[in-house]
Motif scaffolding. Structure first.
Motif, PDB file in Angstrom:
ATOM      1  N   ARG A 294       0.813  -1.241  -0.338  1.00  0.00           N
ATOM      2  CA  ARG A 294       0.118   0.237  -0.012  1.00  0.00           C
ATOM      3  C   ARG A 294       1.331   1.468   0.030  1.00  0.00           C
ATOM      4  N   ARG A 295       1.619   1.780  -1.539  1.00  0.00           N
ATOM      5  CA  ARG A 295       2.308   2.415  -1.516  1.00  0.00           C
ATOM      6  C   ARG A 295       1.707   4.265  -1.964  1.00  0.00           C
ATOM      7  N   TYR A 296       1.363   4.402  -2.388  1.00  0.00           N
ATOM      8  CA  TYR A 296       0.295   5.183  -2.724  1.00  0.00           C
ATOM      9  C   TYR A 296      -1.044   5.338  -1.983  1.00  0.00           C
ATOM     10  N   VAL A 297      -1.269   7.294  -1.559  1.00  0.00           N
ATOM     11  CA  VAL A 297      -2.298   7.066  -0.979  1.00  0.00           C
ATOM     12  C   VAL A 297      -3.081   7.929  -1.206  1.00  0.00           C
ATOM     13  N   ILE A 298      -4.047   8.246  -1.705  1.00  0.00           N
ATOM     14  CA  ILE A 298      -5.187   9.750  -1.813  1.00  0.00           C
ATOM     15  C   ILE A 298      -6.372   9.635  -0.799  1.00  0.00           C
ATOM     16  N   PRO A 299      -6.068  10.564  -0.085  1.00  0.00           N
ATOM     17  CA  PRO A 299      -6.730  10.866   1.202  1.00  0.00           C
ATOM     18  C   PRO A 299      -7.958  12.304   0.242  1.00  0.00           C
ATOM     19  N   SER A 300      -9.211  12.143   0.609  1.00  0.00           N
ATOM     20  CA  SER A 300     -10.027  12.517   0.376  1.00  0.00           C
ATOM     21  C   SER A 300     -10.272  14.053   1.962  1.00  0.00           C
ATOM     22  N   ALA A 301     -11.152  14.509   1.293  1.00  0.00           N
ATOM     23  CA  ALA A 301     -11.493  15.334   2.878  1.00  0.00           C
ATOM     24  C   ALA A 301     -11.732  14.981   4.183  1.00  0.00           C
ATOM     25  N   PRO A 302     -11.866  15.273   4.940  1.00  0.00           N
ATOM     26  CA  PRO A 302     -12.642  14.963   6.473  1.00  0.00           C
ATOM     27  C   PRO A 302     -14.442  14.781   6.207  1.00  0.00           C
ATOM     28  N   GLY A 303     -15.275  13.616   5.912  1.00  0.00           N
ATOM     29  CA  GLY A 303     -16.022  13.452   5.784  1.00  0.00           C
ATOM     30  C   GLY A 303     -17.082  13.897   7.440  1.00  0.00           C
ATOM     31  N   LYS A 304     -18.069  13.492   7.493  1.00  0.00           N
ATOM     32  CA  LYS A 304     -18.810  13.731   8.537  1.00  0.00           C
ATOM     33  C   LYS A 304     -18.468  12.508   9.706  1.00  0.00           C
ATOM     34  N   ARG A 305     -18.846  13.182  10.624  1.00  0.00           N
ATOM     35  CA  ARG A 305     -18.039  11.967  11.682  1.00  0.00           C
ATOM     36  C   ARG A 305     -19.768  11.004  12.277  1.00  0.00           C
ATOM     37  N   ASN A 306     -20.672  12.365  11.580  1.00  0.00           N
ATOM     38  CA  ASN A 306     -22.251  11.259  12.224  1.00  0.00           C
ATOM     39  C   ASN A 306     -23.262  12.381  11.465  1.00  0.00           C
ATOM     40  N   SER A 307     -24.092  11.258  11.407  1.00  0.00           N
ATOM     41  CA  SER A 307     -24.828  11.847  10.467  1.00  0.00           C
ATOM     42  C   SER A 307     -26.067  13.586  10.707  1.00  0.00           C
TER      43      SER A 307
END
Ligand code: ASP
Length: 439
Positions: free
Chosen positions: A31-44
């Motif tokens: 698992r060498r290349y990591v693509i993150p999203s932005a922080p999403g929802k912690r709860n609904s």
């Protein structure tokens, strides 16, 4: 093994989620290349950082008050950095972002900062190199993604980088302006990186254990699809099923790289494999069921229509002139039906009807609205007799009237039209006859 791993917003919404992600990455050296999203929802009830950034920018760039929401965004990152005990300070990054927002630099730039900052945090946490997507993912001046240029630059850049974090969702135009993909676009970035490094696998980590046979809002706890082909996925996604961004399959598909949808909260689950083709027999005759409401059928009747050369073309030209794309076109001996999206059609309906009258002088043109289309998709249907029969007897048992049937020549899918009001029941009936009965 070289793997590209993309993590969605809910997988990176808090320090706790980041730790799960860290464990997943460290568990496999590939698992060498990591693509993150932005922080999403912690709860609904929570907000996605991307949405907060849009709101903050809209206020800041028009002279409105934005400080409060900016503080909230800073707090989201602060919580992650503190929770991970990182020696990292994003103050100067935020200063620059604020300055650019007030200047009115652009909404795409604003939205992209969610991934950008999360990339910096992730790289620090993992000890991987950070590569700004603006330096390796390119768009032309009209905002169209430049796949070949990107592929070349990206593969050269990554050739000598063992491990890196590349934020998802954005790239840049040649003048340096930031441009994003459409919402959910980090999936696309992951696919682009996987193609560029000739990855063995593209892992897409989210908060469900794979692609479900049908919509969980309609059928309770549907089964997970173990293996699905790109083509099947395309059919289902087109009909409204969503887990992965629609454009994410194209880059990896060119290289035949499989995608594995996985669940960050249940890493032991195998998830769904999306592949070019497979000999593996699907667990059930069908792979998935998806559908959409809100279609309208335009039924055209004319005696001896079949003998009239160019009839279909003339009819379709009327739709083209009105800027309406059609979904399906089943036909009978003296009848032809065009299925369109109702909301696209409504504003043009009278002009289309008049146009058809002028173009082909039909005996009648009738409209039927409030229709739903359901796609029953499965590579297994080709080799199995009686699939259509089973679908229709299930629908008949459920007392559902079938309005339209269309089987593609690939025998990969059967499209069924029903009344909007029958939509959910029809999906349940089809699910039961194939999945529950074959379990
Ligand atoms: N953060 C972006 C969005 O909310 C992109 C992504 O998550 O893929 O749409």
């Amino acid at each position: 093994m070289k793997k590209v791993v993309k993590f969605g917003g809910s997988s990176l919404a808090s320090a706790r989620q980041f730790k799960k992600v860290g464990d997943i990455i460290r568990a496999d050296k590939g698992r060498r290349y990591v693509i993150p999203s932005a922080p999403g929802k912690r709860n609904s009830k929570d907000e996605k950082v991307t949405d907060m950034l849009y709101a903050c920018y809209d206020a800041a760039s028009t002279g409105g008050s934005y400080k409060k929401i900016l503080e909230k965004i800073k707090e989201r990152y602060g919580e992650i950095i503190d929770g991970l005990d990182l020696d990292l300070n994003l103050d100067h990054e935020f200063d620059r972002i604020e300055e650019n927002f007030v200047k009115g630099i652009g909404r795409d730039y604003a939205a992209s900062r969610g991934e950008y900052l999360n990339g910096i945090v992730m790289a620090k946490y993992l000890g991987y190199e950070f590569i700004d997507a603006a330096e390796v993912i390119f768009f032309d001046e009209n905002g169209a993604f430049e796949s070949e240029l990107t592929n070349q630059e990206l593969s050269e850049r990554l050739e000598h980088v063992e491990r890196a974090v590349i934020p998802g969702f954005y790239g840049s135009k040649h003048d340096g302006t930031i441009k994003t993909f459409s919402r959910g676009g980090s999936d696309v970035t992951g696919s682009i990186v996987a193609r560029a490094i000739h990855a063995d696998l593209y892992e897409n980590w989210t908060d469900v254990s794979g692609f479900l046979v049908t919509d969980p809002r309609i059928v309770e706890d549907p089964e997970v699809i173990e293996t699905i082909t790109y083509k099947e996925l395309r059919e289902l996604a087109y009909m409204g099923a969503s887990v992965l961004h629609e454009d994410a399959i194209f880059p990896v598909r060119r290289e035949g790289i499989p995608i594995n949808i996985r669940n960050t909260n249940k890493p032991e689950d195998k998830g769904t494999m999306i592949v070019e083709s497979t000999c593996k027999r699907p667990r059930y005759t069908i792979t998935g069921i998806a559908g959409k409401k809100g279609f309208c059928a335009i039924n055209i009747e004319k005696a001896m229509m079949n003998a009239e050369v160019g009839f279909g073309r003339k009819v379709l030209q009327v739709f083209e002139k009105n800027g309406i794309s059609f979904e399906h076109m089943p036909s009978g001996i003296d009848t032809m039906t065009i299925m369109v999206h109702q909301d696209e059609f409504e504003d043009h309906e009278q002009s289309v009807i008049a146009g058809i009258h002028r173009a082909v002088e039909p005996d009648s043109v009738e409209l039927e609205s409030e229709l739903a289309l359901i796609a029953v998709v499965g590579r297994g249907m080709k080799a199995t007799r009686g699939t259509a029969g089973r679908i229709f007897s299930a629908l008949a048992h459920a007392r559902i009237n079938v309005k339209m049937i269309d089987q593609g020549s690939s025998e990969l899918n059967i499209i069924i039209g029903v009344k909007n009001g029958d939509f959910e029941n029809a999906i349940r009936a089809i699910y039961d006859i194939f999945v529950m009965a074959e379990l």
